[in-house]
Design a protein around this motif. Sequence first.
Motif, PDB file in Angstrom:
ATOM      1  N   TYR A 131     -29.017   8.509 -43.101  1.00 23.74           N
ATOM      2  CA  TYR A 131     -28.064   7.649 -42.391  1.00 23.74           C
ATOM      3  C   TYR A 131     -27.274   8.435 -41.351  1.00 23.74           C
ATOM      4  O   TYR A 131     -26.951   7.917 -40.288  1.00 23.74           O
ATOM      5  CB  TYR A 131     -27.127   6.966 -43.378  1.00 23.74           C
TER       6      TYR A 131
ATOM      7  N   ARG B  85     -28.426  10.993 -39.717  1.00 25.23           N
ATOM      8  CA  ARG B  85     -29.352  11.202 -38.595  1.00 25.23           C
ATOM      9  C   ARG B  85     -29.447   9.940 -37.746  1.00 25.23           C
ATOM     10  O   ARG B  85     -29.418  10.003 -36.520  1.00 25.23           O
ATOM     11  CB  ARG B  85     -30.733  11.592 -39.131  1.00 25.23           C
ATOM     12  N   TYR B  86     -29.562   8.780 -38.403  1.00 26.87           N
ATOM     13  CA  TYR B  86     -29.627   7.518 -37.657  1.00 26.87           C
ATOM     14  C   TYR B  86     -28.352   7.269 -36.867  1.00 26.87           C
ATOM     15  O   TYR B  86     -28.393   6.808 -35.722  1.00 26.87           O
ATOM     16  CB  TYR B  86     -29.903   6.340 -38.588  1.00 26.87           C
ATOM     17  N   ALA B  87     -27.213   7.589 -37.466  1.00 26.12           N
ATOM     18  CA  ALA B  87     -25.932   7.412 -36.773  1.00 26.12           C
ATOM     19  C   ALA B  87     -25.845   8.340 -35.562  1.00 26.12           C
ATOM     20  O   ALA B  87     -25.393   7.940 -34.479  1.00 26.12           O
ATOM     21  CB  ALA B  87     -24.769   7.673 -37.720  1.00 26.12           C
TER      22      ALA B  87
ATOM     23  N   GLY C  20     -27.956   7.662 -28.201  1.00 28.16           N
ATOM     24  CA  GLY C  20     -28.522   6.592 -27.373  1.00 28.16           C
ATOM     25  C   GLY C  20     -27.449   5.855 -26.587  1.00 28.16           C
ATOM     26  O   GLY C  20     -27.632   5.565 -25.396  1.00 28.16           O
ATOM     27  N   ILE C  21     -26.339   5.560 -27.235  1.00 28.96           N
ATOM     28  CA  ILE C  21     -25.232   4.876 -26.558  1.00 28.96           C
ATOM     29  C   ILE C  21     -24.679   5.740 -25.427  1.00 28.96           C
ATOM     30  O   ILE C  21     -24.418   5.254 -24.324  1.00 28.96           O
ATOM     31  CB  ILE C  21     -24.130   4.498 -27.572  1.00 28.96           C
TER      32      ILE C  21
ATOM     33  N   LEU D 220     -28.415   9.603 -33.832  1.00 27.62           N
ATOM     34  CA  LEU D 220     -29.352   9.120 -32.814  1.00 27.62           C
ATOM     35  C   LEU D 220     -28.816   7.874 -32.106  1.00 27.62           C
ATOM     36  O   LEU D 220     -28.988   7.721 -30.894  1.00 27.62           O
ATOM     37  CB  LEU D 220     -30.718   8.839 -33.436  1.00 27.62           C
ATOM     38  N   ALA D 221     -28.152   6.989 -32.850  1.00 26.12           N
ATOM     39  CA  ALA D 221     -27.566   5.797 -32.235  1.00 26.12           C
ATOM     40  C   ALA D 221     -26.445   6.193 -31.276  1.00 26.12           C
ATOM     41  O   ALA D 221     -26.359   5.657 -30.156  1.00 26.12           O
ATOM     42  CB  ALA D 221     -27.045   4.851 -33.313  1.00 26.12           C
ATOM     43  N   ALA D 222     -25.578   7.115 -31.692  1.00 24.11           N
ATOM     44  CA  ALA D 222     -24.492   7.574 -30.817  1.00 24.11           C
ATOM     45  C   ALA D 222     -25.059   8.260 -29.576  1.00 24.11           C
ATOM     46  O   ALA D 222     -24.573   8.032 -28.458  1.00 24.11           O
ATOM     47  CB  ALA D 222     -23.570   8.535 -31.577  1.00 24.11           C
TER      48      ALA D 222
END
Length: 116
Positions: free
Chosen positions: A3, A5-7, A13-14, A9-11
């Motif tokens: 989670y 890592r996903y957070a 990307g934003i 990668l999302a940040a």
Amino acid sequence: MRYIRYAFLAALGIVLVSVSLANFALVELKLMPDELAGLLGFNFSVSLPLFLVVLGGVAAGLVIGFIWEWLREHKHRRQADVKKREVRQLEREVNKLKKKQNEGKDEVLALLDEAG
């Protein structure tokens, strides 16, 4: 950990989308300086958004770095392959010698010798 890592990668990307939208102005990339182009009589140029130039430079740097590292580690990979071949050859030789040593013995005793 997944989670996090996903957070991340999302940040990331934003942030990349935000930077891309903020730097959408066109810039002109030229192959040579104007003075040199005047001497040679041609100059290739292209207009691209600034974020493409920046992100393209980062991507090109990563690719060049990966290729450079892959070429640098070639001797280590080759040496590891040679060692693997040597290990396989020695394992075959050990198995052949064990079979020769256990020739004519009872199968159960031969298995016990191999296990010990």
